[in-house]
Design a protein around this motif. Structure first.
Motif, PDB file in Angstrom:
ATOM      1  N   LEU A  93       0.796  -1.218   0.000  1.00  0.00           N
ATOM      2  CA  LEU A  93       0.000   0.000   0.000  1.00  0.00           C
ATOM      3  C   LEU A  93       0.834   1.277   0.000  1.00  0.00           C
ATOM      4  CD1 LEU A  93      -2.850  -1.041   2.463  1.00  0.00           C
ATOM      5  CD2 LEU A  93      -2.805  -1.161  -0.037  1.00  0.00           C
ATOM      6  N   VAL A  94       1.899   1.321   0.787  1.00  0.00           N
ATOM      7  CA  VAL A  94       2.712   2.543   0.858  1.00  0.00           C
ATOM      8  C   VAL A  94       3.285   2.939  -0.508  1.00  0.00           C
ATOM      9  CG1 VAL A  94       4.857   3.524   1.786  1.00  0.00           C
ATOM     10  CG2 VAL A  94       3.217   2.438   3.325  1.00  0.00           C
ATOM     11  N   PRO A  95       3.784   1.995  -1.317  1.00  0.00           N
ATOM     12  CA  PRO A  95       4.264   2.410  -2.650  1.00  0.00           C
ATOM     13  C   PRO A  95       3.201   3.085  -3.507  1.00  0.00           C
ATOM     14  CG  PRO A  95       5.108   0.235  -2.121  1.00  0.00           C
ATOM     15  CD  PRO A  95       4.111   0.579  -1.049  1.00  0.00           C
ATOM     16  N   GLU A  96       1.929   2.788  -3.269  1.00  0.00           N
ATOM     17  CA  GLU A  96       0.846   3.401  -4.045  1.00  0.00           C
ATOM     18  C   GLU A  96       0.279   4.649  -3.380  1.00  0.00           C
ATOM     19  OE1 GLU A  96      -2.338   0.870  -5.337  1.00  0.00           O
ATOM     20  OE2 GLU A  96      -0.996  -0.785  -5.852  1.00  0.00           O
ATOM     21  N   TYR A  97       0.150   4.623  -2.052  1.00  0.00           N
ATOM     22  CA  TYR A  97      -0.578   5.672  -1.349  1.00  0.00           C
ATOM     23  C   TYR A  97       0.284   6.497  -0.395  1.00  0.00           C
ATOM     24  CZ  TYR A  97      -4.665   3.036  -2.971  1.00  0.00           C
ATOM     25  OH  TYR A  97      -5.599   2.383  -3.745  1.00  0.00           O
ATOM     26  N   GLY A  98       1.557   6.120  -0.232  1.00  0.00           N
ATOM     27  CA  GLY A  98       2.420   6.838   0.698  1.00  0.00           C
ATOM     28  C   GLY A  98       1.954   6.671   2.129  1.00  0.00           C
ATOM     29  N   ASP A  99       2.190   7.689   2.937  1.00  0.00           N
ATOM     30  CA  ASP A  99       1.838   7.606   4.353  1.00  0.00           C
ATOM     31  C   ASP A  99       0.336   7.600   4.601  1.00  0.00           C
ATOM     32  OD1 ASP A  99       4.485   7.508   5.053  1.00  0.00           O
ATOM     33  OD2 ASP A  99       4.665   9.671   5.387  1.00  0.00           O
ATOM     34  N   GLU A 100      -0.455   7.845   3.557  1.00  0.00           N
ATOM     35  CA  GLU A 100      -1.911   7.793   3.703  1.00  0.00           C
ATOM     36  C   GLU A 100      -2.422   6.362   3.834  1.00  0.00           C
ATOM     37  OE1 GLU A 100      -3.847  10.546   4.058  1.00  0.00           O
ATOM     38  OE2 GLU A 100      -1.886  11.533   4.107  1.00  0.00           O
ATOM     39  N   ALA A 101      -1.582   5.381   3.466  1.00  0.00           N
ATOM     40  CA  ALA A 101      -1.976   3.974   3.604  1.00  0.00           C
ATOM     41  C   ALA A 101      -2.189   3.644   5.067  1.00  0.00           C
ATOM     42  CB  ALA A 101      -0.901   3.073   3.006  1.00  0.00           C
ATOM     43  N   LYS A 102      -3.247   2.896   5.356  1.00  0.00           N
ATOM     44  CA  LYS A 102      -3.620   2.691   6.752  1.00  0.00           C
ATOM     45  C   LYS A 102      -3.872   1.217   7.072  1.00  0.00           C
ATOM     46  CE  LYS A 102      -5.893   7.219   7.155  1.00  0.00           C
ATOM     47  NZ  LYS A 102      -4.777   7.794   7.934  1.00  0.00           N
ATOM     48  N   VAL A 103      -3.561   0.847   8.322  1.00  0.00           N
ATOM     49  CA  VAL A 103      -4.061  -0.386   8.920  1.00  0.00           C
ATOM     50  C   VAL A 103      -5.183   0.027   9.849  1.00  0.00           C
ATOM     51  CG1 VAL A 103      -3.554  -2.371  10.395  1.00  0.00           C
ATOM     52  CG2 VAL A 103      -1.812  -1.526   8.804  1.00  0.00           C
ATOM     53  N   VAL A 104      -6.389  -0.472   9.606  1.00  0.00           N
ATOM     54  CA  VAL A 104      -7.548  -0.066  10.398  1.00  0.00           C
ATOM     55  C   VAL A 104      -8.149  -1.289  11.076  1.00  0.00           C
ATOM     56  CG1 VAL A 104      -8.039   1.926   8.930  1.00  0.00           C
ATOM     57  CG2 VAL A 104      -9.112  -0.270   8.412  1.00  0.00           C
ATOM     58  N   SER A 105      -8.942  -1.051  12.093  1.00  0.00           N
ATOM     59  CA  SER A 105      -9.527  -2.148  12.864  1.00  0.00           C
ATOM     60  C   SER A 105     -10.951  -2.467  12.458  1.00  0.00           C
ATOM     61  CB  SER A 105      -9.493  -1.803  14.361  1.00  0.00           C
ATOM     62  OG  SER A 105     -10.196  -0.596  14.613  1.00  0.00           O
ATOM     63  N   ALA A 161     -13.722  -2.343   8.806  1.00  0.00           N
ATOM     64  CA  ALA A 161     -13.915  -2.002   7.400  1.00  0.00           C
ATOM     65  C   ALA A 161     -14.548  -0.635   7.240  1.00  0.00           C
ATOM     66  CB  ALA A 161     -14.774  -3.068   6.721  1.00  0.00           C
ATOM     67  N   ALA A 162     -15.328  -0.225   8.225  1.00  0.00           N
ATOM     68  CA  ALA A 162     -15.971   1.085   8.165  1.00  0.00           C
ATOM     69  C   ALA A 162     -14.960   2.223   8.234  1.00  0.00           C
ATOM     70  CB  ALA A 162     -16.988   1.220   9.297  1.00  0.00           C
ATOM     71  N   ASP A 163     -13.743   1.924   8.715  1.00  0.00           N
ATOM     72  CA  ASP A 163     -12.706   2.949   8.842  1.00  0.00           C
ATOM     73  C   ASP A 163     -11.773   3.008   7.641  1.00  0.00           C
ATOM     74  OD1 ASP A 163     -13.662   3.586  11.387  1.00  0.00           O
ATOM     75  OD2 ASP A 163     -12.388   2.073  12.347  1.00  0.00           O
ATOM     76  N   LEU A 164     -12.024   2.206   6.611  1.00  0.00           N
ATOM     77  CA  LEU A 164     -11.176   2.236   5.422  1.00  0.00           C
ATOM     78  C   LEU A 164     -11.227   3.598   4.750  1.00  0.00           C
ATOM     79  CD1 LEU A 164     -12.014  -1.231   3.823  1.00  0.00           C
ATOM     80  CD2 LEU A 164      -9.740  -0.492   4.583  1.00  0.00           C
ATOM     81  N   PRO A 165     -10.110   4.083   4.222  1.00  0.00           N
ATOM     82  CA  PRO A 165     -10.128   5.344   3.467  1.00  0.00           C
ATOM     83  C   PRO A 165     -11.070   5.246   2.275  1.00  0.00           C
ATOM     84  CG  PRO A 165      -7.868   4.658   3.936  1.00  0.00           C
ATOM     85  CD  PRO A 165      -8.761   3.505   4.308  1.00  0.00           C
ATOM     86  N   HIS A 224     -14.934 -12.935  10.460  1.00  0.00           N
ATOM     87  CA  HIS A 224     -16.311 -13.119  10.946  1.00  0.00           C
ATOM     88  C   HIS A 224     -16.935 -11.789  11.350  1.00  0.00           C
ATOM     89  CE1 HIS A 224     -15.788 -17.439  10.882  1.00  0.00           C
ATOM     90  NE2 HIS A 224     -14.766 -17.369  11.708  1.00  0.00           N
ATOM     91  N   ASP A 225     -16.094 -10.834  11.748  1.00  0.00           N
ATOM     92  CA  ASP A 225     -16.587  -9.533  12.197  1.00  0.00           C
ATOM     93  C   ASP A 225     -16.456  -8.457  11.123  1.00  0.00           C
ATOM     94  OD1 ASP A 225     -17.036 -10.606  14.801  1.00  0.00           O
ATOM     95  OD2 ASP A 225     -14.898 -10.369  15.240  1.00  0.00           O
ATOM     96  N   LEU A 226     -15.941  -8.858   9.956  1.00  0.00           N
ATOM     97  CA  LEU A 226     -15.693  -7.891   8.895  1.00  0.00           C
ATOM     98  C   LEU A 226     -17.004  -7.466   8.246  1.00  0.00           C
ATOM     99  CD1 LEU A 226     -13.408  -6.513   7.208  1.00  0.00           C
ATOM    100  CD2 LEU A 226     -13.605  -8.444   5.635  1.00  0.00           C
ATOM    101  N   GLY A 227     -17.209  -6.167   8.129  1.00  0.00           N
ATOM    102  CA  GLY A 227     -18.400  -5.659   7.466  1.00  0.00           C
ATOM    103  C   GLY A 227     -18.181  -5.604   5.963  1.00  0.00           C
ATOM    104  N   ILE A 228     -18.533  -6.667   5.265  1.00  0.00           N
ATOM    105  CA  ILE A 228     -18.291  -6.716   3.828  1.00  0.00           C
ATOM    106  C   ILE A 228     -19.035  -5.601   3.102  1.00  0.00           C
ATOM    107  CG2 ILE A 228     -18.747  -8.139   1.759  1.00  0.00           C
ATOM    108  CD1 ILE A 228     -17.909 -10.579   3.400  1.00  0.00           C
ATOM    109  N   GLU A 229     -20.171  -5.201   3.637  1.00  0.00           N
ATOM    110  CA  GLU A 229     -20.916  -4.105   3.015  1.00  0.00           C
ATOM    111  C   GLU A 229     -20.146  -2.788   3.078  1.00  0.00           C
ATOM    112  OE1 GLU A 229     -21.930  -4.328   7.324  1.00  0.00           O
ATOM    113  OE2 GLU A 229     -21.814  -5.765   5.667  1.00  0.00           O
ATOM    114  N   ASP A 230     -19.196  -2.666   4.003  1.00  0.00           N
ATOM    115  CA  ASP A 230     -18.399  -1.439   4.132  1.00  0.00           C
ATOM    116  C   ASP A 230     -17.185  -1.416   3.216  1.00  0.00           C
ATOM    117  OD1 ASP A 230     -20.020  -0.279   6.159  1.00  0.00           O
ATOM    118  OD2 ASP A 230     -19.057  -1.552   7.664  1.00  0.00           O
TER     119      ASP A 230
END
Length: 389
Positions: free
Chosen positions: A55-67, A69-73, A85-91
């Motif tokens: 991700l960093v090669p594409e997005y730089g420091d904006e690339a994120k590890v989030v806890s 799916a709703a918090d994805l950029p 099992h807890d992943l919100g696929i709709e997000d």
């Protein structure tokens, strides 16, 4: 968005072997652009490795590890550290391409082979949910060769049925094939089933790439580990301190042999013999320098770390990463045992690159040498499923 511009999502992404292979393939096929929109893995170190190298090669420091799916950029560039099992696929955001190496523990020939009845067996269904909701143009799914025989063949049949028709009105053309990755430039004998799916409404046919394209590649362990030599200070190149017993044992084992080889059992003194009920043929097995390595694994106790053909030591994680065809500048995050797991569970980069190159050429209508699949899907899917999702 251009037809050949793909946003790719991943579940069970691992450290990024599949993703890096896809990136290299896209770079090699004219007219194809690929961006990594989102990914998911349960292990935090693995997510950090994916972020750093993919991700960093594409997005730089904006690339994120989030806890979550709703918090994805919103514009992509994130990986979710969360149990699927807890992943919100709709997000998860929209994607045109999807990859998933669903966990293989219950399909591996080593173990209890529980298949769909095991803890990990049903996890493929989350990939099916992504197909049903995101409707990507293509997908690539990877698993171990033992998938075909689990539950007397019924597990593989069910998985293919659900991937072929993830939901009513949506169908994919499937091409499953058992790949031996040493035929595709990987210095390791690693067999995996890879299922490529193309959405049925598209006038595109995927064909299995011919190994003849890669016939000239030197896939010997010696060349992989020695040409060029690994810098002593390369990342993830920590050497294991071997006990005297291990050194003495390895001193009596020749290249290609293991602790239970007939000749070795004759020469090993009693205190160096492995006292177990099961005899695994990779226990303290040395590489053969002029052949591809045996399969890199991510776990196991003493004697399971892979061993150099002449030096009396286990391989380093950097050496194993080379056998998995990762470049030396691909840095794995975490402590040594965590890195070992990540390397062993990854899809070999060059193997993924070969498959994605064929996929992207198929999408671009570029011809390439191909072979017939060695898995007959029509025979497997001859009967309809008794139940739906």
């Amino acid at each position: 968005m251009s037809e050949l511009s793909f946003r790719m999502g991943e579940l069970f992404s691992g450290p990024g072997g599949m993703a890096l292979g896809a990136r290299l393939a896209a770079n090699a096929v004219d007219g194809v652009e690929l961006t990594h929109a989102w990914a998911n893995d349960f292990d935090l170190d693995t997510c950090r490795t994916y972020r750093r190298n993919i991700l960093v090669p594409e997005y730089g420091d904006e690339a994120k590890v989030v806890s979550s799916a709703a918090d994805l950029p919103a514009d992509g560039g994130g990986i979710v550290h969360q149990n699927v099992h807890d992943l919100g696929i709709e997000d998860l955001g929209p994607v045109e391409g999807f990859a998933f190496g669903f966990p293989c523990n219950d399909y591996s020939l080593v173990g209890e082979w529980k298949g769909l009845t095991g803890t990990y067996g049903p996890l493929y269904s989350y990939g099916v949910k992504v197909l049903a909701t995101k409707r990507p143009k293509w997908f690539v799914a990877e698993n171990v060769s033992g998938l075909r025989g689990a539950n007397e063949g019924q597990a593989f049949k069910q998985i293919l049925q659900h991937l072929q028709e993830p939901t009513d009105g949506l169908r994919y053309k499937l091409v499953p094939h058992l790949y031996s990755f040493d035929d595709y430039g990987v210095p390791q004998r690693r067999q995996r089933i890879v299922i490529v799916g193309i959405r049925a409404d598209m006038d595109v046919e995927f064909r299995v790439p011919s190994p003849e394209i890669y016939k000239g590649a030197d896939v010997s362990a010696r060349t992989s580990l020695m040409s060029p030599p690994i810098n002593l200070y390369a990342p993830n190149h920590e050497f294991t301190r071997q006990s005297q017993n291990v050194v003495d044992r390895l001193n009596l084992i020749e290249a290609g042999e293991h602790a239970f080889s007939p000749r070795v059992l004759e020469v090993l003194p009693d205190h160096l013999k492995i006292k177990t009920r099961t005899t695994i043929s990779t226990t303290y097995k040395r590489l053969e320098p002029n052949k591809p390595a045996y399969t890199v694994t991510g776990a196991g106790g003493g004697g399971s770390h892979m061993y150099h053909w002449s030096a009396n030591r286990a391989l380093t994680n950097r050496e194993k990463a080379r056998l998995q065809s990762f470049p030396d500048d691909f840095v794995f995050e975490g402590l040594k045992n965590s890195v070992r797991k990540q390397v062993g569970m990854a899809v070999p980069v060059k193997g993924a690159e070969a498959i994605f190159t064929a996929l992207f050429k198929s999408m671009a209508q570029v011809p390439y040498p191909s072979i017939e699949p060695n898995i007959d899907i029509s025979e497997i899917l001859a009967t309809k499923p008794s139940t739906h999702r």
